[in-house]
Design an enzyme around this catalytic site. Structure first.
Site, PDB file in Angstrom:
ATOM      1  N   HIS A 251       0.829  -1.216   0.000  1.00 10.30           N
ATOM      2  CA  HIS A 251       0.000   0.000   0.000  1.00 10.30           C
ATOM      3  C   HIS A 251       0.864   1.267   0.000  1.00 10.30           C
ATOM      4  O   HIS A 251       0.815   2.076  -0.922  1.00 10.30           O
ATOM      5  CB  HIS A 251      -0.862   0.071   1.268  1.00 10.30           C
ATOM      6  CG  HIS A 251      -1.821  -1.051   1.455  1.00 10.30           C
ATOM      7  ND1 HIS A 251      -2.899  -1.253   0.642  1.00 10.30           N
ATOM      8  CD2 HIS A 251      -1.889  -2.015   2.418  1.00 10.30           C
ATOM      9  CE1 HIS A 251      -3.590  -2.291   1.073  1.00 10.30           C
ATOM     10  NE2 HIS A 251      -3.001  -2.779   2.147  1.00 10.30           N
ATOM     11  N   ASP A 252       1.594   1.450   1.094  1.00 11.86           N
ATOM     12  CA  ASP A 252       2.272   2.732   1.288  1.00 11.86           C
ATOM     13  C   ASP A 252       3.452   2.949   0.330  1.00 11.86           C
ATOM     14  O   ASP A 252       3.660   4.079  -0.137  1.00 11.86           O
ATOM     15  CB  ASP A 252       2.707   2.875   2.755  1.00 11.86           C
ATOM     16  CG  ASP A 252       1.495   2.915   3.678  1.00 11.86           C
ATOM     17  OD1 ASP A 252       0.366   3.093   3.159  1.00 11.86           O
ATOM     18  OD2 ASP A 252       1.654   2.771   4.900  1.00 11.86           O
TER      19      ASP A 252
END
Ligand code: BDR
Ligand code: CA
Length: 323
Positions: A251-252
Site C-alpha cells: 500500500h504505502d
C-alpha cells in the site's frame, strides 16, 4: 530532487515505504512525522526508530511525534494486521545473547509535535515541500486547521488512502487510513492543495510474496534484509489466512512509487469527498472516476491503474538490492 515529508502510522508496509524513500536519490526526506493509526503514536515513533536503526544512513531526517488520536472520533488501530507492536512482533525480539535484535536508533525527536513540525517545514520550503501521508490524516488536517496560511505553501500531497470500485479493508465501504479519521480526510480534500491518491483499487494489485522476497534476498543476510523478512512475516501469514496468498500489499510504497515513477500509473481527475458520519459508510471516499460524467471541479488525482510488475521490480531493486 523532490523534498518530501512522510507522515506515517508506521506499521509493516509503512516501514517499507520509508526504506524505499530513503534509498531513492530522487527524493530528499526532510522529515518523518508519526501519527496514531496502525498502532498508538508512541509505538509508531519507536517503530520508525527501529526501522531507521536497520539502515546505514548518512543523514537522518527530522523526526517528530504527532497526534495521539483522530480529530473527533476515538482511535481505531489495525494491530490484527500489523501485529500488536505494528511491526509483526519483532520490536521485542531478542538475540541469542539476550540483547535486542532490533534496537531503536538513538536519535533525538524534534521538540515540535507533528502538526507544528509540518507547519515549520512547509514555511521553510514554501512552494516546494511535498507531503506524503501514509496513515490517518490527523496531523496534516490539524496543521491545515491551525495555520491555513502557511499550509497553502504545500506544493502537493501524495497520499495512500481511500477506495472507490472495490471493497474496503476495514468495512466493505472504507479503507483504513480514511476510516480511521474521516473528519481529517475531509479537511484535506477540501483544503485546495493538489492531492494525488493511491487508493486500495491500485494497492491491491501489488503483492509482495514471501517467495519473491526470499528469491530477491538470495540468501544475503544483512541487518536490513533480516528486518524485511522478520517484520513482514506475521502480516504475510495474516493475508494468507484471509486471502490465500502468503504476501502483503505494498500500500504505502505505492505513494512513494508514484513520486518516483508516475508513468507507471493511470490517473484520473475526480471530485472526492469523504463520508464522515460514524455509520455504515464511515470513511467511504466518494468520487466519480468517469471523467466525462464529472459534475464538480476536480479536487484530486486518483490512481486507477498501475503496472504492478514494473513497480515491483523497481521497488525490489531499490529496497532489497540497492545499497
Ligand atoms: C493502509 O492502512 C494501513 O494499515 C497500511 O499501512 C496502509 O497505510 C491500507 O489501508
Ligand atoms: Ca500506513
Amino acid at each position: 530532487m523532490k523534498r518530501i515529508l512522510i507522515d506515517t502510522d508506521i506499521g509493516v508496509d509503512d516501514a517499507l515505504a520509508v526504506i524505499f524513500a530513503l534509498k531513492s536519490p530522487e527524493l530528499h526526506v526532510e522529515a518523518i512525522t508519526t501519527v496514531s493509526g496502525n498502532v498508538h503514536v508512541e509505538q509508531c515513533t519507536r517503530n520508525l526508530l527501529i526501522t531507521l536503526g536497520c539502515m546505514e544512513l548518512k543523514e537522518i531526517p527530522l523526526i517528530s511525534q504527532g497526534e495521539e488520536a483522530p480529530l473527533t472520533l476515538p482511535l481505531v488501530t489495525s494491530a490484527h494486521v500489523h501485529g500488536s507492536d505494528g511491526l509483526g512482533g519483532i520490536s521485542e525480539s531478542l538475540s541469542p545473547d539476550g540483547t535486542r535484535l532490533y534496537p531503536p536508533l538513538e536519535w533525538p525527536l524534534s521538540s515540535m509535535r507533528g502538526p507544528d513540525a509540518i507547519i515549520d517545514l512547509v514555511n521553510r520550503y514554501s512552494g516546494e515541500l511535498i507531503l506524503v501521508p501514509v496513515g490517518p490524516l490527523t496531523n496534516i488536517a490539524k496543521a491545515m486547521l491551525n495555520n491555513p496560511t502557511a499550509m497553502r505553501g504545500v506544493r502537493e500531497i501524495v497520499l495512500m488512502g481511500g477506495v472507490f470500485e472495490i471493497y474496503g479493508n476495514v468495512t466493505t465501504q472504507a479503507e483504513f487510513n480514511i476510516y480511521a479519521d474521516p473528519q481529517a480526510a475531509q479537511v484535506v480534500f477540501n483544503f485546495g492543495v493538489p492531492v494525488t491518491m493511491t487508493p486500495l483499487d491500485v494497492t491491491h494489485d501489488v503483492v509482495l510474496t514471501r517467495d519473491r522476497l526470499d528469491a530477491e534476498a538470495n540468501q544475503r543476510n544483512t541487518r536490513l534484509i533480516q528486518f524485511l523478512r522478520d517484520s513482514t512475516q506475521a502480516c504475510m501469514v495474516y493475508h494468507q489466512g484471509r486471502e490465500g496468498v502468503k504476501g502483503l500489499y505494498l500500500h504505502d510504497p505505492l505513494a512513494i512509487g508514484y513520486l518516483l515513477q508516475p508513468d507507471l500509473f493511470d490517473v484520473v481527475d475526480a471530485y472526492v469527498q469523504v463520508e464522515t458520519p460514524d455509520n455504515l459508510t464511515r470513511g467511504r471516499t466518494v468520487g466519480n472516476l468517469r471523467a466525462h460524467r464529472a459534475d464538480s471541479a476536480p479536487n484530486a488525482r486518483v490512481c486507477v491503474g498501475v503496472d504492478a510488475d514494473r513497480f515491483l521490480r523497481f521497488f525490489l531493486d531499490r529496497v532489497v538490492d540497492g545499497h
